[in-house]
Design a protein around this motif. Structure first.
Motif, PDB file in Angstrom:
ATOM      1  N   ALA A   1      19.855  16.178 -25.272  1.00 14.47           N
ATOM      2  CA  ALA A   1      18.539  16.496 -24.715  1.00 14.47           C
ATOM      3  C   ALA A   1      17.486  15.512 -25.212  1.00 14.47           C
ATOM      4  O   ALA A   1      16.614  15.078 -24.439  1.00 14.47           O
ATOM      5  N   ILE A   2      17.561  15.143 -26.487  1.00 13.37           N
ATOM      6  CA  ILE A   2      16.592  14.188 -27.040  1.00 13.37           C
ATOM      7  C   ILE A   2      16.728  12.833 -26.352  1.00 13.37           C
ATOM      8  O   ILE A   2      15.719  12.204 -25.991  1.00 13.37           O
ATOM      9  N   ILE A   3      17.954  12.371 -26.163  1.00 16.89           N
ATOM     10  CA  ILE A   3      18.168  11.064 -25.518  1.00 16.89           C
ATOM     11  C   ILE A   3      17.656  11.086 -24.077  1.00 16.89           C
ATOM     12  O   ILE A   3      16.910  10.185 -23.656  1.00 16.89           O
ATOM     13  N   PHE A   4      18.039  12.101 -23.313  1.00 14.86           N
ATOM     14  CA  PHE A   4      17.615  12.158 -21.912  1.00 14.86           C
ATOM     15  C   PHE A   4      16.100  12.333 -21.804  1.00 14.86           C
ATOM     16  O   PHE A   4      15.458  11.728 -20.932  1.00 14.86           O
ATOM     17  N   PHE A   5      15.519  13.157 -22.674  1.00 14.61           N
ATOM     18  CA  PHE A   5      14.070  13.350 -22.626  1.00 14.61           C
ATOM     19  C   PHE A   5      13.345  12.051 -22.937  1.00 14.61           C
ATOM     20  O   PHE A   5      12.324  11.736 -22.315  1.00 14.61           O
ATOM     21  N   THR A   6      13.853  11.281 -23.893  1.00 11.45           N
ATOM     22  CA  THR A   6      13.200  10.027 -24.259  1.00 11.45           C
ATOM     23  C   THR A   6      13.140   9.072 -23.073  1.00 11.45           C
ATOM     24  O   THR A   6      12.080   8.496 -22.767  1.00 11.45           O
ATOM     25  N   PHE A   7      14.258   8.896 -22.382  1.00  9.97           N
ATOM     26  CA  PHE A   7      14.271   7.991 -21.232  1.00  9.97           C
ATOM     27  C   PHE A   7      13.413   8.523 -20.090  1.00  9.97           C
ATOM     28  O   PHE A   7      12.627   7.777 -19.484  1.00  9.97           O
ATOM     29  N   CYS A   8      13.554   9.797 -19.765  1.00 12.60           N
ATOM     30  CA  CYS A   8      12.819  10.373 -18.630  1.00 12.60           C
ATOM     31  C   CYS A   8      11.320  10.422 -18.910  1.00 12.60           C
ATOM     32  O   CYS A   8      10.507  10.130 -18.027  1.00 12.60           O
ATOM     33  N   PHE A   9      10.945  10.790 -20.133  1.00 13.79           N
ATOM     34  CA  PHE A   9       9.528  10.824 -20.481  1.00 13.79           C
ATOM     35  C   PHE A   9       8.942   9.422 -20.455  1.00 13.79           C
ATOM     36  O   PHE A   9       7.788   9.226 -20.032  1.00 13.79           O
ATOM     37  N   GLY A  10       9.709   8.434 -20.909  1.00 12.58           N
ATOM     38  CA  GLY A  10       9.224   7.065 -20.853  1.00 12.58           C
ATOM     39  C   GLY A  10       8.957   6.606 -19.417  1.00 12.58           C
ATOM     40  O   GLY A  10       7.930   5.981 -19.137  1.00 12.58           O
ATOM     41  N   MET A  11       9.869   6.918 -18.505  1.00 11.15           N
ATOM     42  CA  MET A  11       9.650   6.559 -17.101  1.00 11.15           C
ATOM     43  C   MET A  11       8.439   7.285 -16.531  1.00 11.15           C
ATOM     44  O   MET A  11       7.652   6.712 -15.763  1.00 11.15           O
ATOM     45  N   SER A  12       8.272   8.541 -16.899  1.00 12.13           N
ATOM     46  CA  SER A  12       7.145   9.326 -16.403  1.00 12.13           C
ATOM     47  C   SER A  12       5.818   8.754 -16.887  1.00 12.13           C
ATOM     48  O   SER A  12       4.867   8.595 -16.106  1.00 12.13           O
ATOM     49  N   ARG A  13       5.719   8.429 -18.179  1.00  4.98           N
ATOM     50  CA  ARG A  13       4.472   7.893 -18.703  1.00  4.98           C
ATOM     51  C   ARG A  13       4.162   6.516 -18.121  1.00  4.98           C
ATOM     52  O   ARG A  13       2.996   6.200 -17.847  1.00  4.98           O
ATOM     53  N   TYR A  14       5.181   5.696 -17.914  1.00  6.62           N
ATOM     54  CA  TYR A  14       4.930   4.389 -17.308  1.00  6.62           C
ATOM     55  C   TYR A  14       4.467   4.550 -15.866  1.00  6.62           C
ATOM     56  O   TYR A  14       3.634   3.778 -15.386  1.00  6.62           O
ATOM     57  N   SER A  15       4.994   5.557 -15.181  1.00  2.58           N
ATOM     58  CA  SER A  15       4.536   5.832 -13.821  1.00  2.58           C
ATOM     59  C   SER A  15       3.051   6.183 -13.803  1.00  2.58           C
ATOM     60  O   SER A  15       2.292   5.690 -12.953  1.00  2.58           O
TER      61      SER A  15
ATOM     62  N   GLN B   1       0.825  -1.211   0.000  1.00  4.74           N
ATOM     63  CA  GLN B   1       0.000   0.000   0.000  1.00  4.74           C
ATOM     64  C   GLN B   1       0.860   1.263   0.000  1.00  4.74           C
ATOM     65  O   GLN B   1       0.555   2.236  -0.700  1.00  4.74           O
ATOM     66  N   ALA B   2       1.920   1.252   0.789  1.00  3.86           N
ATOM     67  CA  ALA B   2       2.772   2.445   0.896  1.00  3.86           C
ATOM     68  C   ALA B   2       3.471   2.748  -0.420  1.00  3.86           C
ATOM     69  O   ALA B   2       3.515   3.901  -0.869  1.00  3.86           O
ATOM     70  N   LEU B   3       4.023   1.719  -1.045  1.00  6.07           N
ATOM     71  CA  LEU B   3       4.727   1.934  -2.312  1.00  6.07           C
ATOM     72  C   LEU B   3       3.768   2.374  -3.410  1.00  6.07           C
ATOM     73  O   LEU B   3       4.136   3.161  -4.294  1.00  6.07           O
ATOM     74  N   LYS B   4       2.551   1.882  -3.365  1.00  7.84           N
ATOM     75  CA  LYS B   4       1.557   2.292  -4.355  1.00  7.84           C
ATOM     76  C   LYS B   4       1.228   3.775  -4.220  1.00  7.84           C
ATOM     77  O   LYS B   4       1.027   4.473  -5.221  1.00  7.84           O
ATOM     78  N   LEU B   5       1.203   4.267  -3.004  1.00  4.85           N
ATOM     79  CA  LEU B   5       0.882   5.681  -2.774  1.00  4.85           C
ATOM     80  C   LEU B   5       1.988   6.619  -3.233  1.00  4.85           C
ATOM     81  O   LEU B   5       1.718   7.761  -3.601  1.00  4.85           O
ATOM     82  N   VAL B   6       3.223   6.158  -3.208  1.00  3.87           N
ATOM     83  CA  VAL B   6       4.354   7.060  -3.496  1.00  3.87           C
ATOM     84  C   VAL B   6       5.006   6.730  -4.834  1.00  3.87           C
ATOM     85  O   VAL B   6       6.185   7.023  -5.028  1.00  3.87           O
ATOM     86  N   ILE B   7       4.257   6.136  -5.754  1.00  2.00           N
ATOM     87  CA  ILE B   7       4.810   5.871  -7.087  1.00  2.00           C
ATOM     88  C   ILE B   7       5.353   7.135  -7.735  1.00  2.00           C
ATOM     89  O   ILE B   7       6.461   7.131  -8.290  1.00  2.00           O
ATOM     90  N   PRO B   8       4.629   8.278  -7.701  1.00  2.00           N
ATOM     91  CA  PRO B   8       5.198   9.491  -8.316  1.00  2.00           C
ATOM     92  C   PRO B   8       6.524   9.910  -7.698  1.00  2.00           C
ATOM     93  O   PRO B   8       7.453  10.317  -8.402  1.00  2.00           O
ATOM     94  N   GLY B   9       6.628   9.833  -6.375  1.00  2.00           N
ATOM     95  CA  GLY B   9       7.872  10.216  -5.715  1.00  2.00           C
ATOM     96  C   GLY B   9       9.020   9.281  -6.048  1.00  2.00           C
ATOM     97  O   GLY B   9      10.160   9.722  -6.240  1.00  2.00           O
ATOM     98  N   ILE B  10       8.733   7.987  -6.135  1.00  2.00           N
ATOM     99  CA  ILE B  10       9.774   7.013  -6.476  1.00  2.00           C
ATOM    100  C   ILE B  10      10.296   7.258  -7.890  1.00  2.00           C
ATOM    101  O   ILE B  10      11.505   7.312  -8.122  1.00  2.00           O
ATOM    102  N   VAL B  11       9.377   7.417  -8.839  1.00  2.00           N
ATOM    103  CA  VAL B  11       9.789   7.646 -10.230  1.00  2.00           C
ATOM    104  C   VAL B  11      10.495   8.990 -10.361  1.00  2.00           C
ATOM    105  O   VAL B  11      11.439   9.129 -11.151  1.00  2.00           O
ATOM    106  N   ASN B  12      10.056   9.973  -9.603  1.00  2.00           N
ATOM    107  CA  ASN B  12      10.737  11.267  -9.633  1.00  2.00           C
ATOM    108  C   ASN B  12      12.188  11.125  -9.174  1.00  2.00           C
ATOM    109  O   ASN B  12      13.101  11.745  -9.753  1.00  2.00           O
ATOM    110  N   THR B  13      12.427  10.314  -8.164  1.00  2.00           N
ATOM    111  CA  THR B  13      13.793  10.063  -7.710  1.00  2.00           C
ATOM    112  C   THR B  13      14.593   9.325  -8.781  1.00  2.00           C
ATOM    113  O   THR B  13      15.776   9.624  -9.006  1.00  2.00           O
TER     114      THR B  13
END
Length: 385
Positions: A358-372, A300-312
């Motif tokens: 910037a394109i490479i970093f944005f691709t990876f970071c955006f992918g993690m964000s959308r999966y989150s 339950q705790a990890l489910k609540l903080v998914i945005p914070g985990i992915v942000n880290t």
């Protein structure tokens, strides 16, 4: 003579009419979100104007005026008096692309890096898709077997006097290879360590709590640049004579400990959000501490903080660029080092290199964000976006 009225009784459901165009589809979404009031309409046009000011020059530079082929800097230079403009020098990126991906890894051995990339993708993608079966086997292969295979593939393998794979020292690694090694290792190791630190900080045992608090506050109070410098330069001074750590290993240790401290606070926030009744219910069932945490509290705790985990995770991925301070050439460092090549020295070379990074970093970071966001919606945490 009395007249009789005949009533017709419908036996089937009346056909459903489509919603008005003004309230459905793209038009309906625009009316509701962009033009629902005078204020929103004004802000929409202002936003479109600002987007035009920013995006139009970028498209002009990156695509329309770009140079796609060439052998040297002459292809990306503007002839004097021609009045023409030159955009991004993608020919430079094409020429240096192998170094951006592999660094100075031996060219005849890059197939080993490609195998590591392919294995990582083949194991990660099925694990990330909920409907794919055999999740436990997949997780074991990714978290236990893959690191061992990747280690020997990248560094080499010698059995006795037989060289199975030639040794490749980490000092010649670079580019995206170093970025992914540091990021993936830091992400994988910092999460379980952060969970243990969060549990330790909430522990009722004074020694465990004190050690966890000191560890977390120390690492959170020191900049990552200082951590990297200390792990690379100062750490060998505290080791016994004859014992040395590889420079990449020292960086991995520093990044993991630094990220774990922040991860611990994110997880602790999730633990504090769980109602006390969940703890009491688990104890009433006779569950021990670790059973309670594993089966009831942590899910339950990890489910609540998914945005914070992915942000880290995203912050850690971007912070890998700081390893240049200790002489390791990650993707951005490898791109910056290519600027010193006089063969490609032009006014647009630097802009092109940074745009590619910037394109490479944005691709990876955006992918993690959308999966989150996908996982949040799937687990019903918060409002659906």
């Amino acid at each position: 003579m009395a007249q009789t009225s005949v009533f017709q009784v419908r036996t089937d459901e009346a056909p459903r009419l489509p919603a008005p165009v003004s309230t459905s589809g793209v038009v309906g979404w625009m009316r509701q979100n962009l033009f629902s009031s005078i204020g929103n309409t004004i802000l929409t046009f202002i936003g479109l104007y600002l987007a035009w000011l920013l995006i139009a020059p970028l498209v002009q530079f990156a695509l329309i005026d770009a140079v796609w082929t060439g052998e040297n800097r002459e292809a990306c230079l503007v002839p004097e008096g021609s009045g023409q403009t030159v955009g991004a020098c993608w020919a430079f990126v094409k020429a240096y692309f192998p170094q951006f991906i592999y660094g100075r890894y031996p060219a005849d051995e890059t197939w080993r890096v490609n195998i590591v990339y392919a294995l990582f993708a083949l194991l990660l993608v099925p694990l990330a898709i909920p409907k794919v079966p055999f999740k436990r086997i997949n997780a074991v292969l990714l978290l236990v077997v893959f690191p061992v295979v990747a280690y020997y593939l990248l560094t080499g393998l010698v059995i006795g006097d037989t060289v199975v794979l030639p040794i490749v020292e980490t000092r010649v690694w670079g580019g995206l290879l170093v970025t992914l090694v540091i990021a993936v290792t830091g992400i994988t190791a910092s999460l379980p360590l952060g969970i243990l630190l969060a549990l330790g900080r909430r522990s009722k045992m004074p020694i465990v709590k004190m050690v966890s608090v000191i560890f977390i506050e120390f690492w959170r109070g020191v900049p990552l640049i200082t951590v990297l410098f200390m792990s690379s330069v100062m750490l060998p001074l505290f080791l016994p004579d004859g014992i040395t750590f590889d420079r990449l290993l020292r960086v991995l240790i520093g990044v993991t400990l630094f990220s774990a401290a922040y991860m611990a606070e994110v997880v602790r926030g999730g633990l504090q959000a769980i109602p006390k009744g969940q703890y009491e219910g688990a104890m009433a069932l006779g569950l021990g501490f670790w059973q309670m945490m594993r089966l009831i509290i942590l899910p339950q705790a990890l489910k609540l903080v998914i945005p914070g985990i992915v942000n880290t995770f995203i912050g850690l991925f971007k912070d890998t660029t700081l390893v240049l301070i200790v002489g390791m050439f990650d993707l951005l460092g490898q791109i910056q080092s290519a600027f010193s090549d006089p063969t490609w020295a032009t006014p647009v070379t630097g802009h092109t290199g940074y745009l590619f990074a910037a394109i490479i970093f944005f691709t990876f970071c955006f992918g993690m964000s959308r999966y989150s966001i996908y996982m949040e919606n799937r687990l019903h945490t918060g409002h659906k976006r």
